[in-house]
Design a protein around this motif. Structure first.
Motif, PDB file in Angstrom:
ATOM      1  N   ASP A  43       0.837  -1.194   0.000  1.00 27.52           N
ATOM      2  CA  ASP A  43       0.000   0.000   0.000  1.00 27.52           C
ATOM      3  C   ASP A  43       0.873   1.246   0.000  1.00 27.52           C
ATOM      4  N   GLY A  44       0.433   2.261  -0.693  1.00 22.69           N
ATOM      5  CA  GLY A  44       1.197   3.503  -0.726  1.00 22.69           C
ATOM      6  C   GLY A  44       0.853   4.348  -1.940  1.00 22.69           C
ATOM      7  N   ILE A  45       1.641   5.412  -2.110  1.00 22.03           N
ATOM      8  CA  ILE A  45       1.485   6.344  -3.225  1.00 22.03           C
ATOM      9  C   ILE A  45       2.609   6.098  -4.222  1.00 22.03           C
ATOM     10  N   TYR A  46       2.288   6.152  -5.521  1.00 22.73           N
ATOM     11  CA  TYR A  46       3.249   5.846  -6.572  1.00 22.73           C
ATOM     12  C   TYR A  46       3.208   6.907  -7.675  1.00 22.73           C
ATOM     13  N   TYR A  47       4.338   7.055  -8.336  1.00 24.91           N
ATOM     14  CA  TYR A  47       4.365   7.789  -9.600  1.00 24.91           C
ATOM     15  C   TYR A  47       4.093   6.761 -10.693  1.00 24.91           C
ATOM     16  N   GLU A  59       7.662   4.062  -6.442  1.00 20.51           N
ATOM     17  CA  GLU A  59       7.180   4.527  -5.147  1.00 20.51           C
ATOM     18  C   GLU A  59       7.417   6.018  -4.967  1.00 20.51           C
ATOM     19  N   TYR A  60       6.444   6.660  -4.328  1.00 18.80           N
ATOM     20  CA  TYR A  60       6.562   8.085  -4.034  1.00 18.80           C
ATOM     21  C   TYR A  60       7.786   8.333  -3.155  1.00 18.80           C
ATOM     22  N   ARG A  61       8.394   9.492  -3.355  1.00 16.24           N
ATOM     23  CA  ARG A  61       9.638   9.925  -2.709  1.00 16.24           C
ATOM     24  C   ARG A  61      10.877   9.331  -3.388  1.00 16.24           C
ATOM     25  N   THR A  62      10.649   8.477  -4.403  1.00 15.24           N
ATOM     26  CA  THR A  62      11.772   8.067  -5.239  1.00 15.24           C
ATOM     27  C   THR A  62      12.215   9.270  -6.074  1.00 15.24           C
ATOM     28  N   GLN A  63      13.507   9.491  -6.162  1.00 11.10           N
ATOM     29  CA  GLN A  63      14.023  10.614  -6.954  1.00 11.10           C
ATOM     30  C   GLN A  63      13.800  10.334  -8.435  1.00 11.10           C
ATOM     31  N   GLN A  78      -2.376   2.664  -4.020  1.00  7.07           N
ATOM     32  CA  GLN A  78      -2.625   1.259  -3.682  1.00  7.07           C
ATOM     33  C   GLN A  78      -3.033   1.244  -2.219  1.00  7.07           C
ATOM     34  N   ARG A  79      -4.270   0.811  -1.943  1.00  8.12           N
ATOM     35  CA  ARG A  79      -4.757   0.829  -0.562  1.00  8.12           C
ATOM     36  C   ARG A  79      -5.850  -0.199  -0.364  1.00  8.12           C
ATOM     37  N   ARG A 159      -6.035  12.977   0.045  1.00  5.65           N
ATOM     38  CA  ARG A 159      -5.807  14.204  -0.713  1.00  5.65           C
ATOM     39  C   ARG A 159      -4.451  14.843  -0.425  1.00  5.65           C
ATOM     40  N   ASP A 160      -4.070  14.975   0.825  1.00 11.10           N
ATOM     41  CA  ASP A 160      -2.802  15.642   1.163  1.00 11.10           C
ATOM     42  C   ASP A 160      -1.605  14.891   0.590  1.00 11.10           C
ATOM     43  N   GLU A 161      -1.605  13.549   0.733  1.00 13.64           N
ATOM     44  CA  GLU A 161      -0.499  12.744   0.216  1.00 13.64           C
ATOM     45  C   GLU A 161      -0.434  12.801  -1.304  1.00 13.64           C
TER      46      GLU A 161
END
Length: 217
Positions: A43-47, A59-63, A78-79, A159-161
């Motif tokens: 689960d998480g936020i992705y580009y 994965e989010y926060r990946t450069q 993904q949740r 929304r914030d994430e």
């Protein structure tokens, strides 16, 4: 043969530790092919990147490199077993149904909120709305859909994430607007979410609200 581990080891020895050959022998003897477990995406936020090799989730926060930023088409979520990609940009004043146009008959309407918030059928819902209003297909684009209410609720919750990730790729932030879902309340009404406070209700489809499209990933 009662002990599969012993059988595999015996076949490995017999094939002089040729692993591929041993696997084929094992499948033949046992009579079934062993299926490797599929890796589960956490689960998480992705580009979501549209690369020459296909869509890739990072994965989010990946450069991201400059090329990857240009390839980014949305923010993936993904949740709890649900996944979708949120478009980088949105459309304002979208009417789900043109004035004085009669909507087609649906097999079922979700007029109770506790049913509607568990609707995740964005693709099916949108296809029915497009039958009534073909212009919606041009607005959201091929392979993109108006989110079902369950999906829209997830977007509002995160929304914030999602906005933090959108900022990294120069996407439009989700705001305090009213956003349409594709979930039908009735023939001429659909569910919406007011993002300023999460208020959820339904309104006539002839009215113009914002739409933030989603896609599968």
């Amino acid at each position: 043969m009662e002990n599969n581990k012993d059988l595999r080891y015996a076949l490995l020895q017999a094939t002089r530790y040729d692993v591929d050959h041993a696997k084929k022998c094992y499948d033949f003897v046992v009579g079934e092919k062993q299926v490797e477990p599929t890796a589960k995406r956490p689960d998480g936020i992705y580009y979501i990147l549209n690369t020459p090799e296909g869509r890739v989730a990072k994965e989010y926060r990946t450069q991201l490199s400059d090329t990857e930023r240009e390839q980014c088409i949305g923010i993936g979520v993904q949740r709890r077993g649900v996944s979708f990609c949120v478009a980088l940009y949105e459309h304002d004043d979208v009417e789900l149904l043109p004035d004085n146009k009669k909507a087609g008959k649906r097999a079922r309407y979700l007029s109770r909120e506790y049913d509607a918030i568990h609707d995740y059928n964005s693709e099916v819902n949108t296809s029915l709305l497009i039958e009534d209003n073909p212009a919606l297909g041009e607005i959201v684009g091929d392979g993109w859909y108006i989110p079902a209410l369950g999906v829209l609720e997830e977007i509002a919750w995160l929304r914030d994430e999602i906005n933090q990730a959108l900022k990294e790729v120069d996407g439009d932030p989700l705001t305090d607007k009213v956003y349409w879902s594709s979930t039908d309340y009735s023939a001429n009404y659909a569910w919406f979410v007011l993002f300023s406070n999460g208020y959820t209700s339904s309104y006539i489809k002839y009215y113009g609200y914002a739409v933030r499209a989603v896609a599968a990933f």
